[in-house]
Scaffold this motif. Sequence first.
Motif, PDB file in Angstrom:
ATOM      1  N   ALA A  48     -25.051  22.925  38.100  1.00 22.28           N
ATOM      2  CA  ALA A  48     -26.026  23.799  38.766  1.00 22.28           C
ATOM      3  C   ALA A  48     -25.412  24.419  40.015  1.00 22.28           C
ATOM      4  O   ALA A  48     -25.548  25.619  40.266  1.00 22.28           O
ATOM      5  CB  ALA A  48     -27.283  23.011  39.121  1.00 22.28           C
ATOM      6  N   ILE A  49     -24.699  23.589  40.799  1.00 23.39           N
ATOM      7  CA  ILE A  49     -24.045  24.124  42.000  1.00 23.39           C
ATOM      8  C   ILE A  49     -22.964  25.123  41.602  1.00 23.39           C
ATOM      9  O   ILE A  49     -22.808  26.172  42.226  1.00 23.39           O
ATOM     10  CB  ILE A  49     -23.471  22.969  42.847  1.00 23.39           C
ATOM     11  N   ALA A  50     -22.253  24.830  40.519  1.00 23.53           N
ATOM     12  CA  ALA A  50     -21.226  25.760  40.027  1.00 23.53           C
ATOM     13  C   ALA A  50     -21.853  27.108  39.671  1.00 23.53           C
ATOM     14  O   ALA A  50     -21.274  28.168  39.950  1.00 23.53           O
ATOM     15  CB  ALA A  50     -20.528  25.174  38.810  1.00 23.53           C
ATOM     16  N   PHE A  51     -23.057  27.088  39.084  1.00 20.48           N
ATOM     17  CA  PHE A  51     -23.748  28.344  38.773  1.00 20.48           C
ATOM     18  C   PHE A  51     -24.068  29.103  40.058  1.00 20.48           C
ATOM     19  O   PHE A  51     -23.984  30.321  40.115  1.00 20.48           O
ATOM     20  CB  PHE A  51     -25.031  28.073  37.991  1.00 20.48           C
ATOM     21  N   GLY A  52     -24.468  28.341  41.096  1.00 18.85           N
ATOM     22  CA  GLY A  52     -24.731  28.978  42.389  1.00 18.85           C
ATOM     23  C   GLY A  52     -23.481  29.668  42.904  1.00 18.85           C
ATOM     24  O   GLY A  52     -23.543  30.816  43.375  1.00 18.85           O
ATOM     25  N   PHE A  53     -22.350  28.986  42.803  1.00 20.26           N
ATOM     26  CA  PHE A  53     -21.082  29.595  43.216  1.00 20.26           C
ATOM     27  C   PHE A  53     -20.759  30.820  42.365  1.00 20.26           C
ATOM     28  O   PHE A  53     -20.241  31.818  42.876  1.00 20.26           O
ATOM     29  CB  PHE A  53     -19.939  28.580  43.115  1.00 20.26           C
ATOM     30  N   ALA A  54     -21.089  30.734  41.076  1.00 16.98           N
ATOM     31  CA  ALA A  54     -20.795  31.857  40.181  1.00 16.98           C
ATOM     32  C   ALA A  54     -21.544  33.111  40.625  1.00 16.98           C
ATOM     33  O   ALA A  54     -21.004  34.223  40.555  1.00 16.98           O
ATOM     34  CB  ALA A  54     -21.157  31.490  38.748  1.00 16.98           C
ATOM     35  N   ILE A  55     -22.782  32.943  41.113  1.00 10.64           N
ATOM     36  CA  ILE A  55     -23.541  34.107  41.587  1.00 10.64           C
ATOM     37  C   ILE A  55     -22.815  34.744  42.774  1.00 10.64           C
ATOM     38  O   ILE A  55     -22.652  35.961  42.854  1.00 10.64           O
ATOM     39  CB  ILE A  55     -24.982  33.699  41.959  1.00 10.64           C
ATOM     40  N   GLY A  56     -22.330  33.903  43.682  1.00  7.97           N
ATOM     41  CA  GLY A  56     -21.572  34.430  44.818  1.00  7.97           C
ATOM     42  C   GLY A  56     -20.292  35.111  44.373  1.00  7.97           C
ATOM     43  O   GLY A  56     -19.916  36.158  44.893  1.00  7.97           O
ATOM     44  N   ALA A  57     -19.623  34.527  43.381  1.00  6.24           N
ATOM     45  CA  ALA A  57     -18.373  35.111  42.886  1.00  6.24           C
ATOM     46  C   ALA A  57     -18.639  36.467  42.246  1.00  6.24           C
ATOM     47  O   ALA A  57     -17.843  37.400  42.405  1.00  6.24           O
ATOM     48  CB  ALA A  57     -17.717  34.165  41.881  1.00  6.24           C
ATOM     49  N   LEU A  58     -19.780  36.607  41.545  1.00  3.18           N
ATOM     50  CA  LEU A  58     -20.135  37.908  40.976  1.00  3.18           C
ATOM     51  C   LEU A  58     -20.244  38.954  42.077  1.00  3.18           C
ATOM     52  O   LEU A  58     -19.848  40.107  41.912  1.00  3.18           O
ATOM     53  CB  LEU A  58     -21.464  37.810  40.217  1.00  3.18           C
TER      54      LEU A  58
END
Lengths: 261, 379
Positions: B63-73
């Motif tokens: 879930a935290i990785a998904f949060g990071f993925a949004i920032g990376a986008l």
Amino acid sequence: MSDRDQPVLRLEDVHLSFGAVKAINGVGLEVRPGELFAVIGPNGAGKTSLFNVMSGVYRPQQGRVEFLGQDLRGMRPHRIAGMGMARTFQNIALFEHLTVIDNLMLGRHQHITYGSLAAVVWRGRARRQELEHRRVVEEIVDFLELEQWRAMPVGLLPYGVQKRVELGRALAMEPKLLLLDEPVAGMNLEETEDTARYILDIRDELDIPMVLVEHDMGMVMDLADRILVVDFGEPIATGTPDEVQRHPDVLRAYLGEELSS
Amino acid sequence: MTTTIQTPRRSRRLPGRPAFFGSYEQEIALFNTRPKQIWVGVIILVAFGLPFLLTDPTLETLAIAFGFAIGALGLNIITGLAGQVSLGHAFFLGVGAYTAAALSGDPEGRTIGFGITNIAIWLPAAGLVAALTGVVIAPIATRLRGLYLAIVTLGLVFIGQHIFEEWSDLTGGAGVGREGARMEFFGLELTRTGEILSGDQKAYLTLLVLLLVFALAARNLARSRVGRSFAAVRDRDMAAEMMAINLPRTKTVAFAISSFYAGCSGALIYSLIGFFEPSSFNLLLSVQFIAMVLIGGAGTVSGTLMGALFISMLPTLTRQLPDYLTFISGSPTDIPNIFQLQEVLYGLLIVGFLLFEPRGLFGIWIRIRNYWKSWPFSY
């Protein structure tokens, strides 16, 4: 009817210098509707500088630049482009990572009107406009015979094709004036003749006036309606190909001073 | 009466010719070939099935990785798509995280709080405040490019950190910190264990849905007029101007959208982590995001997602290392320890990918795909 008489582009006594170097010194010209106007001159004569003045990249210190009856001085390049001035570059300036279609679609940029929010949603307005302009772009693909390259990133295309894509991108803007900076530089005879044919097609079928800077004298003399000769930033002569070829100052600029005793 | 020729709305696909498009609708579709549609469908299905297969701690990490993925986008939009190198991503993450934390915080607490715990309010608010901050900073940034822009945005991280440390009413102050935003959606607690699902299962599903929405938006943006103008600015800004693209405006929009993503990402990540302090928003965080975009494949949404998941899972992997390599310690006081190793790995991975596969994980995927496409021929 006044539209047909009014010059599309008018330069009046333009002076441009970089420090002590005078790049353009009192050049004036008039491009009429439907005309193919050529600018020639030896290397470093200021031809490309002249293009940069027209498209707003350089600001001349003195003189007037008028496009479609409007004064261009102090106007930003993207505004001038938005008024309908398109150009190609001497050293190809394509968006190399994008495909041919995307490059042509960028030519349509000003005609596509949806904003960021519509883009994110995509359904509806954005999609409809994308489809509509994709069709327009296909006409240019057809016109310039780019079918087999459509989906290729332009950076991978052969030089001659890249030049053609750049021409297409300028055409996609539906310009009211087209500036061509050495469209056949570095091309072989066959490619040069192809390009000449495209240029004639643009004039005859699309009726777009053009300003052409070119070193290939054969092509310029064959295609141009009128020619301006510049040397060291100074205008030497303006006239039809025949007049220019016989002009003594032009001969001197190109062939050198005759040693008279 | 005039008759118009109707083109079929849904034109036929030719079997065995996935790249044959019978209509423009088909060509510009999001997933324009059958294999793409199937693969994306399978991945999404598996992602929704995972909460019932994995343990809660793994789900929390994901879930935290998904949060990071949004920032990376978000970073991919400004750096990958618009070509403006930004080291200031951590700052925008911080702005979003504190906006959300303040909105949902306890009004009677030690730090500023308004008690609005609904994610439907604090998430967009976090994004918008970060985007606004981006717009305020953009006029400086649009005049610079390349290295100079990198240095200015680097300065932003330090200024931001200073502000966060000093403004202790909002942030709790250096070394103390405050609680992240509470995730609640119209009365539905999204991180607390309920009757049917555990807190981590709910958090995972929430973040998965949000990531899909953000990824779809990023992909739509990239293939639109706006995304094309970003790419034009990246590839050849002078030619972009000749296409009637307003450079400062385009860069500002790119900054705003990228910061919006960063703000939302920050709000979500620290809502999941629970407690955070100002030193979180340091340069290393920005570098982590750059690593995600570069390793994943700059300019591509799918690559960025791969990179983000890869980098986010890296600490989980390195934590296993002391078991196998006994000279590496798991405690931060010994040398060498896994935390040092992680930082070295970010650097090594960035350098390695730039040298051997500049298109990142996405590029590797394309190579594998092309190999199988043309199999048994080598090209």
